[in-house]
Motif scaffolding. Structure first.
Motif, mmCIF file in Angstrom:
data_model
loop_
_atom_site.group_PDB
_atom_site.id
_atom_site.type_symbol
_atom_site.label_atom_id
_atom_site.label_comp_id
_atom_site.label_asym_id
_atom_site.label_seq_id
_atom_site.Cartn_x
_atom_site.Cartn_y
_atom_site.Cartn_z
ATOM 1 N N HIS A 1 35.347 36.974 26.710
ATOM 2 C CA HIS A 1 35.724 37.994 27.700
ATOM 3 C C HIS A 1 35.962 37.364 29.071
ATOM 4 O O HIS A 1 35.012 36.987 29.747
ATOM 5 N N ALA A 2 37.207 37.270 29.457
ATOM 6 C CA ALA A 2 37.563 36.760 30.780
ATOM 7 C C ALA A 2 37.513 37.919 31.771
ATOM 8 O O ALA A 2 38.422 38.738 31.833
ATOM 9 N N MET A 3 36.407 37.993 32.520
ATOM 10 C CA MET A 3 36.257 39.049 33.518
ATOM 11 C C MET A 3 36.890 38.555 34.818
ATOM 12 O O MET A 3 36.320 37.714 35.501
ATOM 13 N N GLU A 4 38.068 39.099 35.136
ATOM 14 C CA GLU A 4 38.866 38.577 36.245
ATOM 15 C C GLU A 4 38.530 39.176 37.600
ATOM 16 O O GLU A 4 38.883 38.619 38.619
ATOM 17 N N MET A 5 37.890 40.327 37.610
ATOM 18 C CA MET A 5 37.591 40.975 38.880
ATOM 19 C C MET A 5 36.192 41.555 38.816
ATOM 20 O O MET A 5 35.795 42.096 37.794
ATOM 21 N N GLU A 6 35.460 41.445 39.923
ATOM 22 C CA GLU A 6 34.158 42.095 40.008
ATOM 23 C C GLU A 6 34.284 43.324 40.895
ATOM 24 O O GLU A 6 34.665 43.225 42.063
ATOM 25 N N ILE A 7 33.997 44.469 40.331
ATOM 26 C CA ILE A 7 33.989 45.716 41.097
ATOM 27 C C ILE A 7 32.552 46.009 41.464
ATOM 28 O O ILE A 7 31.695 46.149 40.587
#
Length: 165
Positions: free
Chosen positions: A119-125
């Motif tokens: 899982h490439a998590m590209e943005m942290e919200i």
């Protein structure tokens, strides 16, 4: 309805506007759009386990923030990535003459625990902002875009939120 959601340009954060034939579909599309900002690669998250998500608030706008915040919590605190979300149920309890109104939303979510190898998590919200928060019928929401992909005014719903990143 051809377009489910669109990303909004924002100076420091990122925004999202979602459409739905129903209020529930607009809430669903907001959650799906937010998740796609975090994990843009389609199909990499599998439906291995099910969770139940619910939230309540005194207004539709606050309900949208609470609903999306539940997904932020699932993803970052519980390390659970949603793969699919069932159409949620939205209910209004109480009446303005009989006392306070309370809105609720609930729905099933299927997904799996975060696997950094897949899982490439590209943005942290970090959170959902009340800044520029909107929800209403298409054609009635301030700042709503025009265009052929937008649903016809009247029956459909539009929701908009800005995310702190």
């Amino acid at each position: 309805m051809s377009r489910r959601y669109e990303v909004l340009d924002h100076t420091a954060d990122i925004g999202l506007r979602a459409y739905g034939k129903t209020l529930e579909e607009a809430f669903l599309n907001m959650a799906l759009g937010m998740i796609s900002l975090i994990v843009p690669e389609k199909g990499c998250v599998l439906s291995r386990e099910e969770r139940h998500v619910e939230a309540g608030a005194a207004s539709l706008e606050s309900l949208l923030v609470a609903w999306l915040s539940e997904f932020v919590y699932l993803i970052y605190a519980e390390r659970f990535l949603p793969a699919e979300i069932e159409l949620p149920h939205v209910a209004r309890e109480g009446a303005s003459d009989d006392g306070p109104v309370r809105w609720t939303i609930s729905g099933a979510v299927r997904g799996e625990r975060v696997d950094p190898a897949r899982h490439a998590m590209e943005m942290e919200i970090k959170g959902v902002s009340y800044h520029l928060l909107r929800i209403g019928r298409v054609g009635e929401v301030e700042g709503e875009s025009e265009g052929e992909d937008r649903p016809e005014p009247g029956g459909a719903w539009v929701a908009q939120a800005i995310f702190d990143v």
